[in-house]
Design a protein around this motif. Structure first.
Motif, mmCIF file in Angstrom:
data_model
loop_
_atom_site.group_PDB
_atom_site.id
_atom_site.type_symbol
_atom_site.label_atom_id
_atom_site.label_comp_id
_atom_site.label_asym_id
_atom_site.label_seq_id
_atom_site.Cartn_x
_atom_site.Cartn_y
_atom_site.Cartn_z
ATOM 1 N N GLY A 189 0.678 10.682 2.857
ATOM 2 C CA GLY A 189 1.171 9.766 3.890
ATOM 3 C C GLY A 189 1.534 10.499 5.172
ATOM 4 O O GLY A 189 2.329 9.995 5.975
ATOM 5 N N THR A 235 -5.639 5.928 -0.511
ATOM 6 C CA THR A 235 -4.615 4.905 -0.572
ATOM 7 C C THR A 235 -4.787 4.042 -1.816
ATOM 8 O O THR A 235 -5.887 3.969 -2.370
ATOM 9 C CB THR A 235 -4.655 4.036 0.712
ATOM 10 O OG1 THR A 235 -3.633 3.040 0.642
ATOM 11 C CG2 THR A 235 -5.998 3.352 0.907
ATOM 12 N N TRP A 252 0.816 -1.227 0.000
ATOM 13 C CA TRP A 252 0.000 0.000 0.000
ATOM 14 C C TRP A 252 0.843 1.267 0.000
ATOM 15 O O TRP A 252 1.946 1.281 0.545
ATOM 16 C CB TRP A 252 -0.936 -0.026 1.225
ATOM 17 C CG TRP A 252 -1.893 -1.168 1.090
ATOM 18 C CD1 TRP A 252 -1.651 -2.472 1.454
ATOM 19 C CD2 TRP A 252 -3.171 -1.159 0.460
ATOM 20 N NE1 TRP A 252 -2.725 -3.262 1.094
ATOM 21 C CE2 TRP A 252 -3.674 -2.471 0.482
ATOM 22 C CE3 TRP A 252 -3.952 -0.159 -0.113
ATOM 23 C CZ2 TRP A 252 -4.911 -2.819 -0.053
ATOM 24 C CZ3 TRP A 252 -5.192 -0.485 -0.641
ATOM 25 C CH2 TRP A 252 -5.654 -1.812 -0.607
ATOM 26 N N GLN A 253 0.273 2.314 -0.610
ATOM 27 C CA GLN A 253 0.867 3.652 -0.594
ATOM 28 C C GLN A 253 -0.252 4.649 -0.321
ATOM 29 O O GLN A 253 -1.435 4.342 -0.549
ATOM 30 C CB GLN A 253 1.487 3.990 -1.959
ATOM 31 C CG GLN A 253 2.774 3.243 -2.242
ATOM 32 C CD GLN A 253 3.989 3.902 -1.584
ATOM 33 O OE1 GLN A 253 4.521 4.855 -2.088
ATOM 34 N NE2 GLN A 253 4.414 3.356 -0.454
ATOM 35 N N PHE A 254 0.116 5.863 0.087
ATOM 36 C CA PHE A 254 -0.900 6.833 0.495
ATOM 37 C C PHE A 254 -0.823 8.128 -0.308
ATOM 38 O O PHE A 254 0.255 8.535 -0.741
ATOM 39 C CB PHE A 254 -0.775 7.102 2.000
ATOM 40 C CG PHE A 254 -0.958 5.832 2.783
ATOM 41 C CD1 PHE A 254 -2.229 5.362 3.034
ATOM 42 C CD2 PHE A 254 0.130 5.074 3.192
ATOM 43 C CE1 PHE A 254 -2.417 4.152 3.708
ATOM 44 C CE2 PHE A 254 -0.044 3.873 3.859
ATOM 45 C CZ PHE A 254 -1.321 3.410 4.118
#
Ligand SMILES: Cc1ncc(COP(=O)(O)O)c(C=O)c1O
Length: 438
Positions: free
Chosen positions: A311, A280, A118-120
């Motif tokens: 993030g 996300t 996952w990334q934000f």
């Protein structure tokens, strides 16, 4: 309509005066252009919002079935999220360094949606844009595919529609960077033949899709659509990105988990941090391995994926509180039956007046359409829209203390929504139908 417009103006003198003053400092008199789209001569200015309700500056109270167009699906300012936000805001808001909340949230997202990495970002738009970039990068293909009348935020590639079967820029598209047919293929939802033909060109990096369309009214997939579509995509070497930003209404793991779909990437924003800016995107191990191999340390800050505030510690603290305590399985068990109650009330009024309308539900979201049966695709749904009638229904409800979204006829339930709130809508809807049909 004239009577309702006069009532609205008479009931909202303070909102009227703020709107007039705002003409001198805000473009169009609003902080964001589509806040003008409300039925009524000006938007209602809000004094405060709690749970499923808000009060305007004139002291009028409303049941909120718009819920910030899903940004506040958690209910407004749920206490546990507000506390986490207050706590983190005193401990550092943004650092360009991770906090332990990020790890907790990554693990929870993997558990809920079945994708490991996952990334934000701050918005679902950005999460979609970055997912598309990754898909292009690892497939080496230039185009994406979307379904007719989709909405995925202000993603340039997605503002394309079919008119009489011919693809072109969507009506109202402001300053498109290029003709969207250069970047995008578009087909109707639920049309497997058209999907297969579009992917056969071999130039489509990814399909970007909501599992069920929600932004042109609700359009549900045919029972076997996603199994077959995913297989067509796999054979064509095209990645599948599912945008769950609205379809999270289907359950705690979105439509993806409810229906055991297996996308390559998944996007969700809006309510995931109780309305604080946060979104996300997740990806499979295979996608992760391919993109990781192509991002070099020296260039990783200039690759076109990122955001200084993305993030940040505050968003992640809010996300953790929201996932842990607000958008829980128990909350969905409360919200989904309320959407059914909403749909039953609307369906009874439609049937009672013999109107050629219908209502559809998806999890804790419901929507009525001025058409006798559920549309199978975006083109059919868009053709059934009736702007003036829609405005009348919205204003009629607003004047009786119920807020629907300014886009089509959508109602969303929050954990704080009650059966009494739904009854208020059912009364307003039945009364509008009665007046319309005499
Ligand atoms: C399915 C879907 N994806 C993405 C977005 C974009 O969200 P945002 O405007 O927060 O970037 C929206 C907004 O309505 C949406 O409905």
């Amino acid at each position: 309509m004239q009577r309702e417009e006069q009532k609205f103006v008479a009931d909202h003198p303070k909102s009227a005066s703020l709107y007039e003053r705002a003409q001198r400092s805000l473009l169009g008199g609003v902080p964001m252009n589509w806040m003008k789209k409300w039925a009524g001569k000006f938007p209602v200015f809000v004094a405060e919002a709690h749970g499923a309700h808000f009060t305007d500056v004139d002291g009028q109270e409303y049941v909120d079935l718009c819920l910030g167009d899903t940004g506040a699906m958690t209910g407004h300012s749920p206490a546990v999220a507000a506390e986490a936000i207050a706590r983190q805001s005193k401990q550092g808001i943004t650092l360009m360094l991770p906090t332990d909340d990020a790890v907790w949230v990554g693990e929870e997202l993997a558990r809920r949606f079945g994708l490991p990495y996952w990334q934000f970002t701050l918005t679902a738009t950005d999460a979609n844009r970055f997912s598309i970039r990754i898909a292009r990068e690892i497939t080496g293909r230039p185009k994406i595919l979307v379904f007719n009348y989709c909405y995925h935020g202000s993603v340039d590639e997605s503002f394309i529609t079919l008119r009489d079967g011919v693809a072109g820029a969507r009506r109202g598209n402001i300053g498109p960077p290029v003709n969207p047919t250069e970047t995008t293929r578009v087909v109707e939802f639920n049309d497997l033949g058209a999907l297969e033909a579009a992917l056969a060109h071999g130039d489509v990096a990814c399909i970007l899709a909501e599992p069920a369309l929600t932004n042109v009214g609700i359009v549900l997939p045919d029972p076997d659509f996603w199994r077959a579509a995913a297989e067509i995509a796999r054979k064509a070497g095209t990645l599948l990105i599912l945008d769950e930003t609205h379809t999270i209404c289907a359950g705690p793991g979105g439509y993806t988990r409810e229906h055991d779909l297996r996308p390559d990437m998944l996007v969700i924003g809006k309510p995931i941090a109780s309305g604080l800016p946060a979104a996300t995107y997740g990806c499979s191990a295979e996608v992760a391995a391919k993109i990781t191999a192509r991002i070099h340390l020296e260039d990783c800050d200039t690759g076109g994926i990122g955001g200084t505030l993305a993030g940040n510690a505050l968003s992640l603290a809010a996300m953790r509180a929201t996932l842990e305590h607000v958008l829980t399985p128990a909350a969905f068990a409360h919200m989904i039956p309320l959407a059914q109650l909403f749909a039953d009330g609307v369906a009874a009024a439609i049937a009672g007046a013999n109107l050629p309308w219908h209502v559809t539900r998806l999890g804790c979201r419901a929507e009525y359409l001025f058409h006798p049966h559920a549309p199978r695709n975006g083109g059919e749904a868009a053709a059934a829209a009736e702007f003036e009638l829609e405005r009348f229904m919205h204003l009629y409800a607003l004047n009786r203390g119920v807020l629907l979204t300014p886009f089509h006829n959508m109602a969303l339930m929050s954990p704080a929504t009650s059966a009494a709130d739904i009854a208020a809508h059912t009364r307003a809807f039945a009364s509008a139908v009665h007046e319309l049909t005499g």
